[in-house]
Design a protein around this motif. Structure first.
Motif, PDB file in Angstrom:
ATOM      1  N   ALA A 157       0.864  -1.176   0.000  1.00  0.00           N
ATOM      2  CA  ALA A 157       0.000   0.000   0.000  1.00  0.00           C
ATOM      3  C   ALA A 157       0.900   1.225   0.000  1.00  0.00           C
ATOM      4  N   GLY A 158       1.029   1.873  -1.169  1.00  0.00           N
ATOM      5  CA  GLY A 158       1.877   3.055  -1.274  1.00  0.00           C
ATOM      6  C   GLY A 158       2.899   2.928  -2.380  1.00  0.00           C
ATOM      7  N   PHE A 162      -3.012   2.025  -4.055  1.00  0.00           N
ATOM      8  CA  PHE A 162      -3.618   3.202  -3.414  1.00  0.00           C
ATOM      9  C   PHE A 162      -3.190   4.535  -4.023  1.00  0.00           C
ATOM     10  N   GLU A 163      -2.030   4.596  -4.668  1.00  0.00           N
ATOM     11  CA  GLU A 163      -1.566   5.827  -5.306  1.00  0.00           C
ATOM     12  C   GLU A 163      -1.084   5.514  -6.716  1.00  0.00           C
ATOM     13  N   LEU A 164      -0.904   6.570  -7.520  1.00  0.00           N
ATOM     14  CA  LEU A 164      -0.355   6.405  -8.862  1.00  0.00           C
ATOM     15  C   LEU A 164       1.082   6.905  -8.869  1.00  0.00           C
ATOM     16  N   SER A 165       1.970   6.125  -9.474  1.00  0.00           N
ATOM     17  CA  SER A 165       3.391   6.456  -9.505  1.00  0.00           C
ATOM     18  C   SER A 165       3.821   6.887 -10.900  1.00  0.00           C
ATOM     19  N   ASP A 166       4.725   7.858 -10.964  1.00  0.00           N
ATOM     20  CA  ASP A 166       5.309   8.260 -12.245  1.00  0.00           C
ATOM     21  C   ASP A 166       6.321   7.221 -12.740  1.00  0.00           C
ATOM     22  N   ASP A 167       6.771   6.366 -11.835  1.00  0.00           N
ATOM     23  CA  ASP A 167       7.788   5.375 -12.186  1.00  0.00           C
ATOM     24  C   ASP A 167       7.511   4.070 -11.431  1.00  0.00           C
ATOM     25  N   PRO A 168       6.466   3.346 -11.823  1.00  0.00           N
ATOM     26  CA  PRO A 168       6.120   2.117 -11.092  1.00  0.00           C
ATOM     27  C   PRO A 168       7.199   1.049 -11.196  1.00  0.00           C
ATOM     28  N   ILE A 169       7.363   0.294 -10.129  1.00  0.00           N
ATOM     29  CA  ILE A 169       8.340  -0.795 -10.120  1.00  0.00           C
ATOM     30  C   ILE A 169       7.895  -1.918 -11.049  1.00  0.00           C
ATOM     31  N   HIS A 192       2.128  10.292   3.166  1.00  0.00           N
ATOM     32  CA  HIS A 192       2.224  10.700   1.763  1.00  0.00           C
ATOM     33  C   HIS A 192       0.850  10.899   1.126  1.00  0.00           C
ATOM     34  N   ARG A 193      -0.109  10.016   1.430  1.00  0.00           N
ATOM     35  CA  ARG A 193      -1.419  10.152   0.820  1.00  0.00           C
ATOM     36  C   ARG A 193      -2.149  11.374   1.355  1.00  0.00           C
ATOM     37  N   ALA A 194      -2.065  11.611   2.658  1.00  0.00           N
ATOM     38  CA  ALA A 194      -2.683  12.804   3.224  1.00  0.00           C
ATOM     39  C   ALA A 194      -2.016  14.069   2.685  1.00  0.00           C
ATOM     40  N   GLY A 220      -3.945   2.208  -8.481  1.00  0.00           N
ATOM     41  CA  GLY A 220      -4.285   3.233  -7.498  1.00  0.00           C
ATOM     42  C   GLY A 220      -5.119   4.347  -8.072  1.00  0.00           C
ATOM     43  N   MET A 221      -5.003   5.506  -7.464  1.00  0.00           N
ATOM     44  CA  MET A 221      -5.761   6.688  -7.854  1.00  0.00           C
ATOM     45  C   MET A 221      -4.930   7.910  -7.537  1.00  0.00           C
ATOM     46  N   SER A 222      -5.295   9.042  -8.103  1.00  0.00           N
ATOM     47  CA  SER A 222      -4.602  10.288  -7.797  1.00  0.00           C
ATOM     48  C   SER A 222      -5.184  10.890  -6.522  1.00  0.00           C
TER      49      SER A 222
END
Length: 361
Positions: A124-125, A147-154, A190-192, A159-161
């Motif tokens: 999650a993250g 849970f989040e969107l990454s510019d550089d996913p592993i 980070h999400r908050a 997730g969502m913005s």
């Protein structure tokens, strides 16, 4: 008392140890009569297979590691339920580790899961230490960041913005004519922080002040904390016209404190939460919120992991935007409105959880 062994089961059932092993690992390869005889011996002796030995022999652990930042917040309950529902049914054991919002503890969790030879890791993250990211990349196993969107996913990112969602929640309040809009949060993870960025940008776009309208306490978000933060604002004589809370627990606490102080929602103040938890539709007044697809995210992450483990070759990084929905209820309006949002036009619209409605199971 000594441990019951495979040989003990074989002796009682009158078969060879190889047959017992075959019954336990591939029951379809033996006759029904033989299978029942072995199972009866297993149950009578209370035999528990040596999982460590099986793992060494097969090079498979059938273990999936899951890392969440907390087990305290209910928002992860549906997510974990979905993961277990899919993975356990497929014969996998789910090992859940709590990183306590610490990237260092997350790094230790990754090391431990890799050391236990987890076949995939779901996190999650998207924010990790440099070593954590290196370990996950080098492990060459399915990794899902959620849970989040990454510019550089592993590997896979579902997730969502969070920033877009914070922006939409704040714009809803601005569009209703409010100008003094406060932001309530507990731990500024980070999400908050991303939701705050959305709030701050929405306020800045229309020339409104935001930095002095923040109520923050580095504690777990809870109903009690929401009540406390709202009470402090009111005691200072600094009551806003509307409040954006980073989750529904804080929002419910703020509304309860309003009731104690005879402040009417939404007549005197409007409140919007985040996540659209089950109680939001049942609160009095019902709570406006941002609906997030926690159950669907967990289920899709689990399904994608199973597909990746079955695939002959590893595919490149993939990102799936789950979107979110603005759900307008009585705490900000007398009308019920749904507005589906995704972070890009190619992602499909979502169906938010409606009043009394449960996620598809």
């Amino acid at each position: 008392m000594r441990r019951i062994t495979l040989d003990d089961v074989a002796s009682l059932a009158g078969v060879s140890p190889i047959t017992v092993s075959r019954v336990l690992r591939k029951p379809a390869t033996v006759s029904e009569t033989l299978r029942l005889r072995v199972i009866e011996a297993v149950e009578k002796l209370g035999y528990v297979p040596n999982v460590a030995a099986s793992r060494l022999a097969s090079s498979r652990t059938h273990t999936i590691g899951v890392i969440v930042p907390t087990l305290y917040n209910v928002i992860f309950a549906e997510y974990l339920f979905a993961l277990h529902e899919v993975l356990v049914a497929a014969g996998f054991q789910v090992v859940v580790v709590n990183s306590r919002y610490s990237e260092v503890e997350e790094e230790n969790a990754i090391k431990a899961l890799l050391g236990q030879r987890a076949e995939a890791i779901i996190i999650a993250g998207i924010h990790h230490t440099a070593l954590s990211r290196q370990l996950l990349v080098q492990a060459r196993l399915p990794v899902v960041q959620t849970f989040e969107l990454s510019d550089d996913p592993i590997d896979l990112n579902i997730g969502m913005s969070q920033e877009d969602a914070g922006h939409i929640a704040t714009r809803h309040l601005i569009d209703r004519g409010f100008r003094r809009i406060a932001f309530l949060t507990g731990n500024l993870d980070h999400r908050a922080q991303s939701r705050f960025d959305g709030y701050h940008n929405a306020m800045r776009e229309v020339g409104l002040k935001s930095l002095e309208m923040i109520a923050h306490r580095p504690r777990h978000s809870s109903v009690a904390l929401g009540s406390e933060l709202f009470g402090e604002m009111d005691d200072r004589g600094d009551l806003p016209e509307a409040i954006f809370c980073t989750d529904d627990n804080l929002a419910l606490g703020a509304m309860q404190e309003c009731r104690k102080r005879r402040i009417r929602v939404p007549d005197d103040i409007s409140i919007i939460g985040f996540h659209d938890l089950e109680f939001s539709a049942c609160a009095a007044p019902s709570l406006s919120s941002i609906a997030t697809r926690r159950y669907e995210t967990g289920r899709l992450a689990a399904e994608k992991v199973l597909l990746a483990l079955d695939a002959a070759t590893k595919s490149g990084p993939e990102q799936i935007d789950m979107g979110f929905a603005l759900v307008v209820r009585e705490s900000t309006s007398s009308e019920l409105v749904f507005a589906n949002r995704t972070s890009n036009s190619s992602a499909g619209a979502i169906r938010p959880t409606n009043e009394g409605e449960q996620p598809d199971e």
